[in-house]
Write a protein that holds these residues in place. Structure first.
Motif, short mmCIF file in Angstrom:
data_model
loop_
_atom_site.label_atom_id
_atom_site.label_comp_id
_atom_site.label_asym_id
_atom_site.label_seq_id
_atom_site.Cartn_x
_atom_site.Cartn_y
_atom_site.Cartn_z
N GLU A 117 1.75 -1.02 4.02
CA GLU A 117 2.88 -1.75 3.43
C GLU A 117 2.39 -2.75 2.38
O GLU A 117 2.97 -2.87 1.30
CB GLU A 117 3.66 -2.51 4.52
CG GLU A 117 4.52 -1.65 5.40
CD GLU A 117 5.11 -2.41 6.59
OE1 GLU A 117 5.81 -1.80 7.39
OE2 GLU A 117 4.86 -3.63 6.69
N ASP A 118 1.33 -3.43 2.71
CA ASP A 118 0.80 -4.45 1.79
C ASP A 118 0.29 -3.80 0.50
O ASP A 118 0.52 -4.32 -0.59
CB ASP A 118 -0.34 -5.23 2.46
CG ASP A 118 0.18 -6.16 3.55
OD1 ASP A 118 1.40 -6.38 3.58
OD2 ASP A 118 -0.63 -6.64 4.36
N THR A 121 3.31 -2.82 -1.46
CA THR A 121 4.06 -3.98 -1.92
C THR A 121 3.44 -4.51 -3.21
O THR A 121 4.12 -4.82 -4.18
CB THR A 121 4.06 -5.10 -0.85
OG1 THR A 121 4.62 -4.58 0.34
CG2 THR A 121 4.88 -6.29 -1.32
N MET A 123 1.87 -2.79 -5.29
CA MET A 123 2.13 -1.84 -6.37
C MET A 123 3.59 -1.88 -6.81
O MET A 123 4.03 -1.07 -7.61
CB MET A 123 1.79 -0.42 -5.91
CG MET A 123 0.32 -0.14 -5.68
SD MET A 123 0.13 1.66 -5.37
CE MET A 123 -1.51 1.72 -4.68
N GLY A 124 4.36 -2.81 -6.25
CA GLY A 124 5.74 -2.98 -6.69
C GLY A 124 6.75 -2.09 -5.98
O GLY A 124 7.84 -1.85 -6.49
N GLU A 126 9.44 -1.09 -2.94
CA GLU A 126 10.34 -1.67 -1.95
C GLU A 126 10.02 -1.02 -0.61
O GLU A 126 9.86 0.19 -0.53
CB GLU A 126 11.80 -1.38 -2.33
CG GLU A 126 12.78 -1.87 -1.29
CD GLU A 126 14.24 -1.56 -1.64
OE1 GLU A 126 14.47 -0.89 -2.66
OE2 GLU A 126 15.11 -1.97 -0.87
N ILE A 127 9.90 -1.84 0.44
CA ILE A 127 9.63 -1.29 1.77
C ILE A 127 10.91 -1.40 2.57
O ILE A 127 11.50 -2.48 2.64
CB ILE A 127 8.54 -2.09 2.51
CG1 ILE A 127 7.42 -2.50 1.56
CG2 ILE A 127 8.03 -1.33 3.72
CD1 ILE A 127 6.39 -1.49 1.29
#
Lengths: 375, 704
Positions: A117-118, A121, A123-124, A126-127
């Motif tokens: 996730e990090d 994130t 890399m722009g 949305e999670i």
């Protein structure tokens, strides 16, 4: 002039004993041994002076008295030094074991999940999460797997006896970027509490969220959907009926297969360190072209070993360019946008990263296993 | 698809070793599951040992479920020519001593031009667009050794010369074939029709099956003799006594075969190819091949001409391939000559167009229906490794992160800090394990569970978590603290997210200072309060009737009047059912995260000014009935005190010597403070007196 040899020997004996003494008790012992009123060796020697000739008595007497005061001084110094080093009242033994402060652990799969996730994130991306119970349309049909499609056999599905209401998703986007009117038909417009109304199966992959997301939001898209998925698989070394996936989807006017390559190289190198990444052509109904992505085997460095079945490569994820039929199903114009999608198994990553050879360990929740992953 | 290397090499002069072929082809979309050494084929007596390559053929490539198909791909990959299919492999092998003195090379098309004693009628051309049949006089026996070896290496058991020829052609060309005993076909007829209602057929595996209504069958004048594209019937199969056969080489509708195969639960080499899509152009060529093999192996000779019924002609598709689309999808332009080389060698026909090519798709490539499919073919053989590496451009600000993900991380921090290990358990459980946590009618059963232990979706995260506690207890772990964040499911509530925790053993671990203490209700209560607090919701506890928890040690968690969870000691019956020991209680809590987050929505942090005046405390001990709850007493204190009461807490609770039965001594500490002045002693005393009076009046409390 020669020193009385026994005086030198006495001095040396004293110095040796002083050296070895580390307690008050020992110092007292030395004092008694040399200066004890009755049997102290020096005391005896001094008493013995009377039997000497006056000349010798004077000289020996001086020497013995000098030794006596040296011994007294040295013992006093050591005693006060010892007293100074004695712990103060209430001092503790700092080497006793600590009281302990129980601290838990994050599950290794969630550790991997947070790391991935990090990476995305930054890399722009949305999670977001999606529902686990799904309907056939989102899990299969809109993903270019109409009823009777042979590819459905690849994913043995668990069905519910009766439909239930699925989980909500995307509540955080309620006020931003939604297209269509609220309360429109499922998927067409933006539902304020976007929810699966009649979920009939357990999603076999997180790809179902591709459809829900694209039906709700216009391109460009860059999302990661982590979550649990279910297959009708028996438990063994490498299968569990439930496992965890990441779905990735990037859609825009000029997204290419080369972009997919670049994204995976960045992600996999961050996840696994200095590995080589390669793409192999494959088949998924919802991507075209499709590719399996391999990383070079870390056990053997690519030379070939049991872990990589002597190929030097380990399969890590499935991916491809979004199939135009999927774009058509969600109302995008495949002439205007392209995209790539991928599915990454968290267990697979964790097994390779941490050297776990039995997938069931992740679901036994044995503390002796979990505690090996420090916070 | 098991491919015998020596067989493959008859069709393509591939230079590499088996390992080299495996490496090369895995990068063209055909992973190799294994390479199996086998003794050399009789054809290469004294030659090098042979090998079988087990290719993984993806579901979209039925054309590669054959030696010819794989040979074509390998020829493109290695840039070597594909030798024309249909070269009789028997030719060099007749030396191997086949007892055959007959002249060979008999052409399959009979010179008589007659019907050869068989009448073929397609009644359902939509389900059977093409049916090729031919008759042959045969002498039943065993097939030649080389053929048997090839079949065995490919995973097919040799049966008889005629059956082996059908299987050999299937493996070589990919065209499934079947042989009927003509004498056992009533009326000398083959009718391709839908099954009649209730029609039954004894299939080759000896089972009598009732045919599903949509099934396509091959029938004679009277009854079904085969399930089209799936399996032949026992009553018309070739036997040692067979003198005349009818070969079938047909193209069936993929969907129809798939449905029938699924309904019958019958998967065969034939059905697997037909359901993925066979080649409608192939049946005549495959028939010709079979008839040649009959003659060259001495199994018999064709009689009459080949009948080719093709009522629903399938024309090859023509697609547009644009250079711009190719470059746009792959991220770089591909040289024209590579595009042409790859596609032509794969059997596509290319014509020029202003922006690219007009491409005619061979009928065996039913998977290629769009431009993007052609792009994949080009990319596959051009090599993914030759494409550039770029990064997608960011075209818009990234949207916010799903707060549920942020929340899960926050809860992990809070709970690990409290000593809890995170668990991950399955989303389903057994009905028995689910029962204490939801009424039977509210459970969500799985229609096709793998086993009883995975029969229902979990109505609570707790059953799985308690199992994990039990697992650890059985492994010498007495102190266990576990939590899990995940979905749970009921028919009434649907899918909802929850966090659950379980705690057994000590609250403070054993230590030389003697501070060890077993976990109790107030420890687990602190945990659930902390979880709710982390989300931003204050919860109250109220006595609960939840039967999964032990009476007397259970509470509902209430926030803003809504029940958001439960906390307490696990009921002994539930602990027993999970195999937990009697002596150590397990304390658990579970909170509905969806509900909690709804309550917390929109809450923001606003800072209050720090107090400027000192506070004053008063301690107060009262005797009250022991049935009175602390919550009731504290409510009375708050209700009766002035606004300057900022805090009240219990600091001692005593029952026993000196306290009458049925009573309890409760000590309270009251803290008063004003935001605009220093409170006087008199004010505080008056407030305390009011509190005492109220406690006396409402609860009969006696000040000690």
């Amino acid at each position: 002039m020669s020193n009385h040899p026994s005086i030198d020997a006495l001095r040396q004996l004293f110095e040796e004993q002083l050296q070895a003494a580390s307690t008050e008790q020992a110092l007292k012992g030395i004092h008694d041994a040399f200066l004890g009123r009755k049997s102290g060796t020096l005391t005896q020697a001094l008493k013995g002076l009377a039997s000497l000739a006056p000349e010798a008595r004077r000289e020996t007497g001086q020497q013995l008295n000098a030794l006596k005061s040296d011994i007294e001084l040295a013992l006093d110094e050591r005693l006060s030094a010892l007293a100074a080093s004695r712990p103060p009242a209430g001092a503790v033994d700092v080497t006793l074991s600590s009281r302990g402060f129980p601290i838990g652990r994050i599950h290794p799969l969630m550790r991997v999940r947070q790391q991935v996730e990090d990476i995305f994130t930054r890399m722009g991306y949305e999670i977001l999460e999606g529902p686990e119970v799904e309907d056939d349309y989102h899990n299969f049909e809109a993903l270019n797997m109409p009823p009777d499609h042979p590819a459905r056999d690849m994913q043995d599905t668990l069905y519910l006896r009766e439909p239930i209401v699925g989980g909500t998703w995307g509540a955080h986007r309620r006020s931003t970027g939604a297209r269509g009117a609220p309360g429109g038909a499922e998927g067409r417009g933006w539902l304020p509490a976007a929810q699966v109304r009649a979920a009939t199966l357990l999603r076999t992959h997180t790809s179902a969220m591709q459809i829900r997301y694209m039906k709700t939001f216009p391109p460009p898209i860059r999302i990661i959907v982590p979550g649990r998925v279910y297959r009708r698989d028996n438990l063994d070394l490498s299968h569990t009926p439930m496992f965890q996936q990441f779905e990735g989807l990037v859609v825009g006017p000029d997204v290419t297969l080369a972009d997919l390559k670049g994204t995976f190289e960045a992600m996999l190198r961050e996840l696994f360190g200095d590995v080589s990444v390669r793409l192999r052509p494959s088949f998924f109904p919802y991507t075209e072209p499709s590719a399996e992505v391999d990383i070079s085997c870390q056990s053997c460095g690519g030379a070939g070993c049991g872990t990589c079945k002597h190929t030097g490569w380990l399969e890590i994820l499935g991916s491809g360019m979004v199939h135009p039929a999927v774009f058509e199903a969600v109302g995008y114009d495949p002439g205007q946008v392209t995209g790539f999608a991928f599915g990454l198994g968290m267990e697979r990553v964790a097994m390779l990263k941490y050297g776990v050879d039995d997938i069931r360990l992740f679901y036994e929740n044995d503390l002796r296993f979990l505690e090996q992953f420090p916070l | 698809m098991r491919v015998l290397l020596s067989w493959l090499r008859e069709l393509v002069d591939v230079p590499g070793s088996a390992e080299d072929i495996a490496r090369t082809m895995s990068l063209r979309g055909f992973a190799v599951e294994g390479i199996e050494p086998v003794p050399a084929d009789v054809s290469g007596a004294g030659g090098p040992a042979d090998a079988v390559l087990d290719f993984e053929v993806t579901g979209n490539r039925p054309d590669c479920m054959s030696i010819v198909g794989m040979a074509r791909e390998i020829a493109v990959a290695y840039g070597v020519p594909l030798k024309p299919a249909g070269q009789p492999p028997a030719a060099p092998k007749r030396k191997a001593g086949l007892a055959d003195s007959r002249t060979q090379g008999g052409r399959p098309a009979g010179k008589k031009g007659g019907a050869a004693g068989i009448d073929i009628v397609i009644e359902s051309p939509d389900l059977c667009p093409r049916y090729v049949g031919a008759v042959a006089e045969v002498e039943m026996g065993a097939s030649p050794a080389w053929m048997q070896r090839r079949l065995e290496a490919s995973g097919i058991r040799p049966i008889s010369n005629i059956v082996d020829i059908t299987n050999y052609v299937l493996l070589e060309t990919g065209q499934p074939m079947h042989a009927f005993d003509l004498a056992r076909l009533a009326g000398g007829q083959i009718r391709v029709r839908a099954a009649r209602p209730g029609e039954t057929l004894r299939t080759l595996d000896g089972q009598t099956r009732t045919l599903p209504p949509e099934a396509l069958v091959i029938a004679d004048a009277e009854r079904a003799v085969a399930v089209a594209g799936v399996m032949g019937g026992g009553d018309s199969e070739v036997t040692a006594a067979t003198r005349t056969i009818v070969f079938e080489s047909a193209y069936f509708n993929p969907l129809s075969v798939r449905r029938t195969s699924k309904r019958l639960g019958l998967k065969t080499e034939a059905s697997m190819r037909f359901e993925r899509g066979a080649d409608p152009s192939l049946p005549p060529a495959a028939m010709a091949r079979a008839l040649v093999l009959i003659e060259t192996t001495g199994a018999g000779r064709p009689r009459g001409r080949v009948i080719d019924r093709y009522p629903a002609r399938i024309r090859p598709a023509t697609l547009r391939l644009r250079r711009a689309s190719l470059a746009g999808l792959l991220g770089c332009p591909i040289p024209d000559r590579d595009v042409r080389r790859i596609l032509e060698r794969l059997g596509f026909t290319l014509g020029k167009a202003a922006d690219g090519w007009r491409v005619v798709v061979p009928t065996r490539r039913g998977d290629v229906t769009r431009e993007v499919d052609l792009i994949e073919e080009v990319a596959r053989h051009y090599g993914f490794d030759r494409l550039p590496v770029t990064f997608p451009a960011l075209a818009a600000a990234p949207p916010p992160v799903d707060p549920r993900i942020t929340r899960a991380r926050q809860l992990r921090r809070v709970l690990t800090a409290a000593g809890f290990f995170e668990a991950v358990t399955f989303g389903f459980t057994s009905e028995a394990a689910a029962a204490p946590f939801a009424p039977a009618a509210d459970l969500v059963p799985i229609a096709n569970p793998l086993s009883e232990s995975f029969a229902v979706l979990r109505p609570s995260v707790l059953p799985g978590l308690i199992d994990a506690v039990a697992h650890n207890r059985r492994r010498e772990q007495r102190d266990v603290r576990l939590f899990e964040i995940g979905a749970r499911f009921t028919r009434s509530g649907g899918e909802r997210r929850a966090v659950a925790c379980a705690w057994t053993g000590t609250a403070a671990p054993e230590h030389w200072s003697g501070s060890a203490r077993a976990v109790d209700f107030f420890d687990i209560k602190a945990v659930v309060e902390r979880v709710c607090g982390a989300v931003g919701v204050a919860v109250q506890t109220a006595t609960s009737a939840d039967s999964s928890l032990a009476a007397g040690s259970r509470a509902d968690l209430i926030a803003d009047g809504t029940r958001v969870g439960v906390v307490g000691r696990l009921a002994q019956a539930v602990a027993d059912a999970h195999g937990l020991p009697d002596d150590d209680p397990v304390y658990v809590g579970e909170i509905d995260l969806d509900a909690l987050e709804q309550l917390a929505a929109g809450r923001t942090i606003r800072v209050a000014p720090l107090p400027r005046y000192p506070s004053v405390t008063r301690d107060l001990s009262v005797l009250v009935a022991d049935t009175l709850t602390a919550a009731d007493i504290l409510r009375t204190v708050r209700d009766s005190a002035p606004a300057t009461l900022v805090r009240v807490n219990e600091f001692d609770r005593y029952q026993g010597k000196g306290i009458p039965d049925g009573s309890v001594s409760l000590s309270l500490r009251l803290t008063f403070r004003s935001s605009d002045r220093t409170l006087t002693d008199a004010e505080v005393q008056a407030a305390t007196d009011r509190v005492v009076a109220a406690l006396k009046e409402r609860h009969g409390a006696v000040q000690r």
